[in-house]
Design a protein around this motif. Structure first.
Motif, PDB file in Angstrom:
ATOM      1  N   ASN A   1     -26.378  -2.051   0.478  1.00 34.97           N
ATOM      2  CA  ASN A   1     -25.423  -1.108  -0.106  1.00 34.97           C
ATOM      3  C   ASN A   1     -24.658  -0.282   0.926  1.00 34.97           C
ATOM      4  OD1 ASN A   1     -26.164  -1.765  -2.832  1.00 34.97           O
ATOM      5  ND2 ASN A   1     -28.026  -0.558  -2.555  1.00 34.97           N
ATOM      6  N   MET A   2     -25.289   0.041   2.037  1.00 31.32           N
ATOM      7  CA  MET A   2     -24.646   0.926   3.000  1.00 31.32           C
ATOM      8  C   MET A   2     -23.956   0.190   4.142  1.00 31.32           C
ATOM      9  SD  MET A   2     -27.454   4.029   3.294  1.00 31.32           S
ATOM     10  CE  MET A   2     -26.367   4.941   4.383  1.00 31.32           C
ATOM     11  N   PHE A   3     -24.357  -1.050   4.397  1.00 32.77           N
ATOM     12  CA  PHE A   3     -23.774  -1.778   5.517  1.00 32.77           C
ATOM     13  C   PHE A   3     -22.990  -3.014   5.082  1.00 32.77           C
ATOM     14  CE2 PHE A   3     -27.249   0.570   7.515  1.00 32.77           C
ATOM     15  CZ  PHE A   3     -26.610   1.102   8.619  1.00 32.77           C
TER      16      PHE A   3
ATOM     17  N   ASN B   1     -22.102  -4.166   1.961  1.00 29.89           N
ATOM     18  CA  ASN B   1     -21.237  -4.149   0.781  1.00 29.89           C
ATOM     19  C   ASN B   1     -19.775  -4.253   1.219  1.00 29.89           C
ATOM     20  OD1 ASN B   1     -19.549  -2.943  -1.433  1.00 29.89           O
ATOM     21  ND2 ASN B   1     -21.545  -2.812  -2.422  1.00 29.89           N
ATOM     22  N   PRO B   2     -19.030  -5.269   0.737  1.00 29.47           N
ATOM     23  CA  PRO B   2     -17.654  -5.463   1.220  1.00 29.47           C
ATOM     24  C   PRO B   2     -16.678  -4.379   0.773  1.00 29.47           C
ATOM     25  CG  PRO B   2     -18.130  -6.976  -0.574  1.00 29.47           C
ATOM     26  CD  PRO B   2     -19.427  -6.294  -0.234  1.00 29.47           C
ATOM     27  N   VAL B   3     -17.047  -3.592  -0.252  1.00 28.54           N
ATOM     28  CA  VAL B   3     -16.149  -2.554  -0.768  1.00 28.54           C
ATOM     29  C   VAL B   3     -16.491  -1.196  -0.175  1.00 28.54           C
ATOM     30  CG1 VAL B   3     -15.294  -1.385  -2.828  1.00 28.54           C
ATOM     31  CG2 VAL B   3     -15.804  -3.836  -2.908  1.00 28.54           C
ATOM     32  N   ASN B   4     -17.769  -0.811  -0.276  1.00 27.26           N
ATOM     33  CA  ASN B   4     -18.171   0.527   0.148  1.00 27.26           C
ATOM     34  C   ASN B   4     -19.035   0.549   1.399  1.00 27.26           C
ATOM     35  OD1 ASN B   4     -16.942   1.717  -2.195  1.00 27.26           O
ATOM     36  ND2 ASN B   4     -18.702   1.008  -3.402  1.00 27.26           N
ATOM     37  N   GLY B   5     -19.358  -0.623   1.946  1.00 24.65           N
ATOM     38  CA  GLY B   5     -20.237  -0.687   3.100  1.00 24.65           C
ATOM     39  C   GLY B   5     -19.552  -0.316   4.397  1.00 24.65           C
ATOM     40  N   LEU B   6     -20.369   0.044   5.382  1.00 22.72           N
ATOM     41  CA  LEU B   6     -19.846   0.447   6.688  1.00 22.72           C
ATOM     42  C   LEU B   6     -19.069  -0.689   7.354  1.00 22.72           C
ATOM     43  CD1 LEU B   6     -19.747   2.555   8.966  1.00 22.72           C
ATOM     44  CD2 LEU B   6     -21.916   1.630   9.808  1.00 22.72           C
ATOM     45  N   PHE B   7     -19.593  -1.923   7.284  1.00 21.96           N
ATOM     46  CA  PHE B   7     -18.905  -3.051   7.899  1.00 21.96           C
ATOM     47  C   PHE B   7     -17.568  -3.328   7.215  1.00 21.96           C
ATOM     48  CE2 PHE B   7     -23.366  -4.755   9.007  1.00 21.96           C
ATOM     49  CZ  PHE B   7     -23.417  -3.927  10.111  1.00 21.96           C
ATOM     50  N   GLY B   8     -17.524  -3.142   5.883  1.00 24.70           N
ATOM     51  CA  GLY B   8     -16.271  -3.335   5.160  1.00 24.70           C
ATOM     52  C   GLY B   8     -15.222  -2.323   5.581  1.00 24.70           C
ATOM     53  N   HIS B   9     -15.616  -1.036   5.709  1.00 24.74           N
ATOM     54  CA  HIS B   9     -14.678   0.001   6.145  1.00 24.74           C
ATOM     55  C   HIS B   9     -14.223  -0.252   7.579  1.00 24.74           C
ATOM     56  CE1 HIS B   9     -14.808   2.528   2.624  1.00 24.74           C
ATOM     57  NE2 HIS B   9     -16.132   2.609   2.664  1.00 24.74           N
ATOM     58  N   LEU B  10     -15.131  -0.739   8.421  1.00 26.72           N
ATOM     59  CA  LEU B  10     -14.772  -1.028   9.808  1.00 26.72           C
ATOM     60  C   LEU B  10     -13.761  -2.172   9.874  1.00 26.72           C
ATOM     61  CD1 LEU B  10     -15.266  -0.438  12.793  1.00 26.72           C
ATOM     62  CD2 LEU B  10     -17.163  -2.079  12.738  1.00 26.72           C
ATOM     63  N   ALA B  11     -13.965  -3.207   9.030  1.00 26.76           N
ATOM     64  CA  ALA B  11     -13.025  -4.329   8.999  1.00 26.76           C
ATOM     65  C   ALA B  11     -11.646  -3.864   8.536  1.00 26.76           C
ATOM     66  CB  ALA B  11     -13.560  -5.425   8.081  1.00 26.76           C
ATOM     67  N   LYS B  12     -11.595  -3.003   7.511  1.00 28.11           N
ATOM     68  CA  LYS B  12     -10.312  -2.492   7.035  1.00 28.11           C
ATOM     69  C   LYS B  12      -9.632  -1.642   8.106  1.00 28.11           C
ATOM     70  CE  LYS B  12     -11.837  -2.340   2.199  1.00 28.11           C
ATOM     71  NZ  LYS B  12     -12.203  -1.447   1.048  1.00 28.11           N
ATOM     72  N   PHE B  13     -10.428  -0.863   8.845  1.00 25.87           N
ATOM     73  CA  PHE B  13      -9.871  -0.028   9.908  1.00 25.87           C
ATOM     74  C   PHE B  13      -9.231  -0.881  11.005  1.00 25.87           C
ATOM     75  CE2 PHE B  13     -10.440   2.142  14.018  1.00 25.87           C
ATOM     76  CZ  PHE B  13      -9.709   3.291  13.779  1.00 25.87           C
ATOM     77  N   LEU B  14      -9.821  -2.048  11.249  1.00 23.39           N
ATOM     78  CA  LEU B  14      -9.292  -2.955  12.274  1.00 23.39           C
ATOM     79  C   LEU B  14      -8.227  -3.899  11.722  1.00 23.39           C
ATOM     80  CD1 LEU B  14     -12.646  -3.875  14.082  1.00 23.39           C
ATOM     81  CD2 LEU B  14     -10.906  -2.230  14.817  1.00 23.39           C
ATOM     82  N   GLY B  15      -7.874  -3.743  10.449  1.00 25.14           N
ATOM     83  CA  GLY B  15      -6.833  -4.571   9.852  1.00 25.14           C
ATOM     84  C   GLY B  15      -7.302  -5.954   9.456  1.00 25.14           C
TER      85      GLY B  15
END
Length: 290
Positions: free
Chosen positions: A125-127, A129-143
């Motif tokens: 859930n915290m890492f 998760n493609p929507v709310n997970g940390l890795f998902g947010h990091l991927a969005k931040f990197l485009g």
């Protein structure tokens, strides 16, 4: 005479614990063995029937069985590779003097004390998760497009989750072994002009071989029965992509209500685990005698 009385007293005092342990192991094992020879479905109470080895034949010829064996071997092998290599590297790092060394060692060992279900839920859930997970947010931040780990690489994701929990154990064992190495050997090799990689291969690694063998033995025994991480993350899926032997027994016993077939699978799992443990014990015995 005093020695004989002392031994008799010691046996008498330890006997209750031994008997309790034997009962704790033998009673469930005997019931599992008995149920494995029955046609016993929870949806049909009172319809139990002796079927001999029919449950074993169905379990061993089930297409999901070979897939479960492969997933079990891949899970055990993947975790062992990551934890042994990572454990050696972390042990080498933590063996070096630096500021805050004690705090860093505690932080490295801490994941081993997290419950498996909690560990899996945190990663899910915290890492991952493609929507709310940390890795998902990091991927969005990197485009980049978020990667759904548990859907697109489920078995590799579980290997990573389990490795994160078992890495501290390997690190602790290997660090202890590394600190018992005679520093005079390393200093003599360094004075002779041996580079660090040569000292590691010819001095450190042979010294760590016994500890590595112990890590492999203990972890393999526990990894053969991995269940909680699979249940709370992928539930054996997608399809049967992450169904190992333990989870297959759970599916047959409690989801398909086939206690007889599940018991047969449990007996097969116990036999395979003991075969693996036997060869590992022989390997560790030879290593310790060397």
């Amino acid at each position: 005479m005093a020695t004989q009385h002392s031994r008799a007293a010691a046996r008498f005092m330890i006997a209750p614990a031994v008997l309790l342990l034997l009962g704790w192991m033998i009673v469930p094992l005997s019931m599992t063995l008995y149920f494995s020879f029955l046609r016993y479905n929870l949806l049909m109470p009172g319809m139990e029937e002796w079927t001999g080895f029919t449950n074993y034949r169905y379990f061993l010829t089930d297409p999901a069985f070979l897939n479960a064996i492969w997933n079990t071997l891949a899970l055990v092998g993947g975790v062992l590779i990551i934890t042994v290599i990572g454990g050696v590297l972390l042990a080498l790092l933590l063996d070096q003097p630096f500021f805050g060394q004690g705090i860093v060692r505690i932080l490295v060992i801490a994941p081993f004390f997290v419950m498996p279900k909690v560990n899996a839920l945190v990663w899910k859930n915290m890492f991952m998760n493609p929507v709310n997970g940390l890795f998902g947010h990091l991927a969005k931040f990197l485009g980049m497009e978020p990667f759904d780990f548990l859907a697109q690489a489920p078995l590799a994701s579980i290997i990573g989750i389990v490795s994160w929990q078992w890495l501290p154990f390997a690190t602790l064992i290997l660090l202890t072994a590394l600190q018992s190495l005679d520093q005079e050997q390393l200093e003599a090799a360094e004075m002779d002009g041996a580079p660090w990689i040569a000292r590691f291969i010819h001095i450190m690694l042979p010294h760590l071989s016994r500890a590595i063998t112990v890590v492999i033995l203990i972890q393999t025994i526990f990894l053969l029965s991995i269940f909680a991480e699979i249940l709370v993350t992928t539930n054996g899926g997608p399809g049967s992509a992450t169904t190992n032997l333990t989870f297959l027994v759970y599916v047959q016993s409690l989801l398909q209500f086939d206690v007889g077939g599940g018991s047969a699978g449990g007996v097969v799992a116990i036999i395979l685990a003991n075969i693996v443990a036997f060869f590992l014990m022989r390997m560790i015995g030879k290593n310790l005698d060397a």
